[in-house]
Design a protein around this motif. Structure first.
Motif, PDB file in Angstrom:
ATOM      1  N   THR A   1      -3.294 -55.789  46.607  1.00 13.80           N
ATOM      2  CA  THR A   1      -4.052 -55.224  47.727  1.00 13.80           C
ATOM      3  C   THR A   1      -5.367 -55.065  47.455  1.00 13.80           C
ATOM      4  O   THR A   1      -5.671 -55.248  46.343  1.00 13.80           O
ATOM      5  N   GLN A   2      -6.187 -54.794  48.340  1.00 11.45           N
ATOM      6  CA  GLN A   2      -7.659 -54.780  48.090  1.00 11.45           C
ATOM      7  C   GLN A   2      -8.276 -53.349  48.000  1.00 11.45           C
ATOM      8  O   GLN A   2      -7.589 -52.486  48.570  1.00 11.45           O
ATOM      9  N   VAL A   3      -9.222 -53.251  47.063  1.00 12.82           N
ATOM     10  CA  VAL A   3      -9.990 -51.945  47.219  1.00 12.82           C
ATOM     11  C   VAL A   3     -11.343 -52.294  47.505  1.00 12.82           C
ATOM     12  O   VAL A   3     -12.014 -53.316  47.113  1.00 12.82           O
ATOM     13  N   SER A   4     -12.048 -51.648  48.370  1.00 13.62           N
ATOM     14  CA  SER A   4     -13.524 -51.845  48.860  1.00 13.62           C
ATOM     15  C   SER A   4     -14.621 -50.900  48.106  1.00 13.62           C
ATOM     16  O   SER A   4     -14.084 -49.757  48.109  1.00 13.62           O
ATOM     17  N   LEU A   5     -15.403 -51.400  47.445  1.00 23.29           N
ATOM     18  CA  LEU A   5     -16.493 -50.721  46.775  1.00 23.29           C
ATOM     19  C   LEU A   5     -17.894 -51.056  47.149  1.00 23.29           C
ATOM     20  O   LEU A   5     -18.215 -52.185  47.578  1.00 23.29           O
ATOM     21  N   GLN A   6     -18.634 -50.021  47.455  1.00 22.73           N
ATOM     22  CA  GLN A   6     -19.894 -50.109  47.819  1.00 22.73           C
ATOM     23  C   GLN A   6     -20.841 -49.668  46.377  1.00 22.73           C
ATOM     24  O   GLN A   6     -20.537 -48.402  45.787  1.00 22.73           O
ATOM     25  N   LEU A   7     -21.559 -50.582  45.749  1.00 21.36           N
ATOM     26  CA  LEU A   7     -22.060 -50.325  44.692  1.00 21.36           C
ATOM     27  C   LEU A   7     -23.749 -50.527  44.773  1.00 21.36           C
ATOM     28  O   LEU A   7     -24.333 -51.041  45.758  1.00 21.36           O
ATOM     29  N   SER A   8     -24.510 -50.086  43.613  1.00 21.25           N
ATOM     30  CA  SER A   8     -25.847 -49.979  43.536  1.00 21.25           C
ATOM     31  C   SER A   8     -26.313 -50.670  42.351  1.00 21.25           C
ATOM     32  O   SER A   8     -25.866 -49.788  41.416  1.00 21.25           O
ATOM     33  N   ARG A   9     -27.166 -51.476  42.174  1.00 22.95           N
ATOM     34  CA  ARG A   9     -27.772 -52.038  40.846  1.00 22.95           C
ATOM     35  C   ARG A   9     -29.299 -52.087  41.198  1.00 22.95           C
ATOM     36  O   ARG A   9     -29.797 -52.352  42.144  1.00 22.95           O
ATOM     37  N   LYS A  10     -29.908 -52.017  40.014  1.00 21.61           N
ATOM     38  CA  LYS A  10     -31.336 -51.870  40.274  1.00 21.61           C
ATOM     39  C   LYS A  10     -32.035 -53.020  40.770  1.00 21.61           C
ATOM     40  O   LYS A  10     -33.023 -52.976  41.462  1.00 21.61           O
ATOM     41  N   ASP A  11     -31.496 -54.152  39.987  1.00 20.99           N
ATOM     42  CA  ASP A  11     -32.162 -55.362  40.831  1.00 20.99           C
ATOM     43  C   ASP A  11     -31.601 -55.921  41.890  1.00 20.99           C
ATOM     44  O   ASP A  11     -32.129 -57.014  42.419  1.00 20.99           O
ATOM     45  N   LYS A  12     -30.758 -55.177  42.288  1.00 21.36           N
ATOM     46  CA  LYS A  12     -29.978 -56.125  43.625  1.00 21.36           C
ATOM     47  C   LYS A  12     -29.974 -54.753  44.915  1.00 21.36           C
ATOM     48  O   LYS A  12     -29.761 -55.320  45.824  1.00 21.36           O
ATOM     49  N   GLY A  13     -30.298 -53.583  44.488  1.00 18.32           N
ATOM     50  CA  GLY A  13     -29.960 -52.602  45.723  1.00 18.32           C
ATOM     51  C   GLY A  13     -28.667 -52.329  45.862  1.00 18.32           C
ATOM     52  O   GLY A  13     -27.640 -52.493  45.095  1.00 18.32           O
ATOM     53  N   VAL A  14     -28.010 -51.899  47.007  1.00 22.55           N
ATOM     54  CA  VAL A  14     -26.747 -51.492  47.492  1.00 22.55           C
ATOM     55  C   VAL A  14     -26.101 -52.891  48.199  1.00 22.55           C
ATOM     56  O   VAL A  14     -26.789 -53.549  48.934  1.00 22.55           O
ATOM     57  N   PHE A  15     -25.075 -52.976  47.573  1.00 27.97           N
ATOM     58  CA  PHE A  15     -24.166 -54.064  48.157  1.00 27.97           C
ATOM     59  C   PHE A  15     -22.683 -53.701  48.274  1.00 27.97           C
ATOM     60  O   PHE A  15     -22.294 -52.700  47.388  1.00 27.97           O
ATOM     61  N   GLN A  16     -21.894 -54.491  49.030  1.00 27.32           N
ATOM     62  CA  GLN A  16     -20.375 -54.130  49.154  1.00 27.32           C
ATOM     63  C   GLN A  16     -19.649 -55.060  48.341  1.00 27.32           C
ATOM     64  O   GLN A  16     -20.019 -56.512  48.428  1.00 27.32           O
ATOM     65  N   VAL A  17     -18.444 -54.752  47.723  1.00 26.19           N
ATOM     66  CA  VAL A  17     -17.715 -55.739  47.221  1.00 26.19           C
ATOM     67  C   VAL A  17     -16.064 -55.447  47.469  1.00 26.19           C
ATOM     68  O   VAL A  17     -15.775 -54.498  47.368  1.00 26.19           O
ATOM     69  N   ASP A  18     -15.325 -56.545  47.919  1.00 23.98           N
ATOM     70  CA  ASP A  18     -13.910 -56.311  48.001  1.00 23.98           C
ATOM     71  C   ASP A  18     -13.281 -56.790  46.737  1.00 23.98           C
ATOM     72  O   ASP A  18     -13.588 -58.048  46.370  1.00 23.98           O
ATOM     73  N   VAL A  19     -12.337 -55.924  46.024  1.00 19.69           N
ATOM     74  CA  VAL A  19     -11.613 -56.634  45.019  1.00 19.69           C
ATOM     75  C   VAL A  19     -10.156 -56.479  45.129  1.00 19.69           C
ATOM     76  O   VAL A  19      -9.632 -55.649  45.477  1.00 19.69           O
ATOM     77  N   THR A  20      -9.465 -57.550  44.701  1.00 17.75           N
ATOM     78  CA  THR A  20      -7.910 -57.475  44.818  1.00 17.75           C
ATOM     79  C   THR A  20      -7.208 -57.073  43.433  1.00 17.75           C
ATOM     80  O   THR A  20      -7.607 -57.421  42.512  1.00 17.75           O
ATOM     81  N   ARG A  21      -6.393 -56.081  43.561  1.00 15.71           N
ATOM     82  CA  ARG A  21      -5.615 -55.298  42.658  1.00 15.71           C
ATOM     83  C   ARG A  21      -4.741 -56.307  41.729  1.00 15.71           C
ATOM     84  O   ARG A  21      -4.319 -57.145  42.640  1.00 15.71           O
ATOM     85  N   ALA A  22      -4.544 -56.153  40.597  1.00 11.55           N
ATOM     86  CA  ALA A  22      -3.700 -57.021  39.793  1.00 11.55           C
ATOM     87  C   ALA A  22      -3.377 -56.235  38.519  1.00 11.55           C
ATOM     88  O   ALA A  22      -3.777 -55.182  38.322  1.00 11.55           O
ATOM     89  N   GLU A  23      -2.270 -56.884  37.775  1.00 11.74           N
ATOM     90  CA  GLU A  23      -1.801 -56.329  36.495  1.00 11.74           C
ATOM     91  C   GLU A  23      -2.872 -56.987  35.492  1.00 11.74           C
ATOM     92  O   GLU A  23      -3.094 -58.240  35.362  1.00 11.74           O
ATOM     93  N   ILE A  24      -3.435 -55.987  34.548  1.00 13.22           N
ATOM     94  CA  ILE A  24      -4.581 -56.635  33.753  1.00 13.22           C
ATOM     95  C   ILE A  24      -4.094 -56.067  32.272  1.00 13.22           C
ATOM     96  O   ILE A  24      -3.735 -55.105  31.924  1.00 13.22           O
ATOM     97  N   GLU A  25      -4.321 -57.164  31.346  1.00 16.72           N
ATOM     98  CA  GLU A  25      -4.288 -56.755  29.986  1.00 16.72           C
ATOM     99  C   GLU A  25      -5.657 -56.292  29.554  1.00 16.72           C
ATOM    100  O   GLU A  25      -6.503 -56.864  29.290  1.00 16.72           O
TER     101      GLU A  25
END
Length: 458
Positions: free
Chosen positions: A187-211
């Motif tokens: 399933t997906q999680v939606s994030l709104q992030l802010s970065r100094k050299d990029k400003g505000v941006f949106q990213v959708d990330v799919t959940r997974a099993e992670i080592e």
């Protein structure tokens, strides 16, 4: 290390200054007592209390229970009425406190789920480590897990998290942020992030099993001396495999020696520490454990060492449990030079059990000793070369972990000096052969009881 274990009698072992060492085996508790049995009904809070009592009765290392009449304690606990599991939890905590052992402790369901996730070295999520700035209530990414969905999506250290699933993080606690990031794999999680050299941006990330990477490593060039620097953060179930890869990869780069950084490592799986010691040690005893019946068990090197190049281990007061087993074994077998300050000093082993409602119980069941047989409990392991850091130096390294293992790190610089003194007599190593790991169906884990940061992996 991810999900609560529902089997009531799953038994695990602990050895950490906050960690839990686990031995997975199904065990039956002692059934009957000579005195009349209080009525205990399934799904009744008293059932959780009785599970706790039975486990402690069978396993606690002090057979005198710190001079507590443990049978009478059972009658007392089951003679009361409890309106909820939480009320029973309070009674359990009070009863365990009477045993006088800070490592025999009850874990509420959420805490137990976190612990099992830590010890497995895996998590279900997107692979970010978050930190909450308590002064501003802002949520930041402090790290991303290698090869995780978050890393693949381009999320970076220092990104500020503004929204999770369209919900503002300004009023979220770290736990609430964790709950928002949790979800089913795929399933997906939606994030709104802010970065100094990029400003505000949106990213959708799919959940997974992670080592989770417990081991990080890099090649260092110090005055034409090639040094393999390895940082081990915790002894998870994947730590020995990751350590094998680190030693092999650095060995191919013709290093002259290694620095193994155990500073701040609270411990982890007992048998991860044994397997990792075997990667460095050709022969010799590693650790001995003694249970409440006086039975002892010895663990030794098994001829599977990957390298015999010089090794320096860095430790501090935050190096506990499995870290102390590894450092003690390699120091006393004269396999490594230990640099830093005296370690935490936890010489006991705990078993961890899941209870029927998803909560957990850690019980001290044995004591462990380095090859010399010295009792390190409350004493720790003294380094070969004692080198403390000033408050200013500690603060600098804490605020900027990227400085660890650099010339701005005095303890690392001292370790490099030790290796340089040996460099002239070192011949280049042959390419080491991979080693198959044996886990013997045993696990161990450690929780950090005094975290310096409010942080979370998800």
């Amino acid at each position: 290390m991810n999900h609560p274990i529902k089997s009531v009698w799953l038994n695990q072992l602990l050895i950490g200054g906050g960690a839990i060492a686990a031995i997975t085996l199904n065990s039956l508790m002692t059934p009957a007592l000579s005195s009349p049995e209080p009525e205990v009904l399934e799904d009744n809070p008293k059932a959780i209390i009785d599970e706790m009592w039975q486990i402690v009765n069978n396993e606690f290392v002090d057979r005198k229970f710190n001079r507590v009449d443990w049978l009478e304690k059972r009658q007392e606990l089951l003679g009361q009425e409890y309106s909820s599991n939480k009320q029973a939890y309070k009674a359990i905590n009070k009863a365990l406190k009477d045993l006088g052992d800070p490592y025999t402790r009850f874990l509420a369901p959420d805490d137990f789920a976190t612990l099992t996730s830590q010890t497995s070295g895996e998590l279900s999520g997107i692979g970010v480590r978050l930190i909450l700035d308590k002064r501003t209530s802002q949520l930041f990414v402090v790290d991303t897990v290698k090869n995780s969905p978050a890393a693949s999506a381009g999320i970076k250290r220092g990104d500020r998290v503004i929204r999770i699933n369209d919900k503002p993080t300004a009023l979220m606690t770290l736990e609430q942020a964790k709950q928002e990031l949790e979800g089913e794999i795929g399933t997906q999680v939606s994030l709104q992030l802010s970065r100094k050299d990029k400003g505000v941006f949106q990213v959708d990330v799919t959940r997974a099993e992670i080592e989770i990477a417990s081991v990080t490593y890099t090649l260092k060039e110090e005055d034409k001396v090639r040094i393999g620097y390895i940082k081990l953060d915790e002894f998870s179930s994947h730590a020995a495999e990751q350590m094998t890869q680190a030693i092999n990869d650095l060995g191919k780069k013709q290093v002259s020696g290694y620095v193994l950084d155990l500073r701040g490592n609270p411990g982890g799986l007992l048998f991860a520490s044994v397997d990792i010691a075997r990667l460095w040690l050709k022969k010799g005893e590693i650790v001995m454990t003694v249970d409440r019946r006086g039975g002892d068990r010895h663990f030794s090197a098994n001829g599977t060492a990957l390298t015999d190049l010089p090794l320096v281990i860095l430790v501090d007061q935050g190096s506990a449990s499995a870290s102390e087993i590894l450092a003690g074994a390699l120091k006393e077998n004269k396999r490594a030079t230990v640099v830093g300050t005296t370690t935490y000093g936890k010489g006991t082993v705990q078993s961890v059990h899941s209870l029927s409602d998803g909560s957990g119980l850690a019980v001290t069941i044995a004591r462990y000793y380095p090859p010399s047989g010295t009792d390190i409990n409350h004493k720790g392991i003294n380094p070969d070369i004692y080198l403390d850091l000033s408050m200013e130096q500690q603060l600098q390294l804490k605020n900027d972990p990227e400085l660890l293992g650099t010339n701005a790190d005095p303890q690392y610089k001292r370790a490099v000096g030790v290796l340089k003194s040996n460099a002239a007599s070192i011949s280049l190593p042959a390419t080491p052969k991979p080693v198959g790991l044996r886990w013997e169906n045993l696990r161990e884990a450690v929780m950090d009881e005094n975290p310096q940061w409010e942080r979370m992996n998800q």
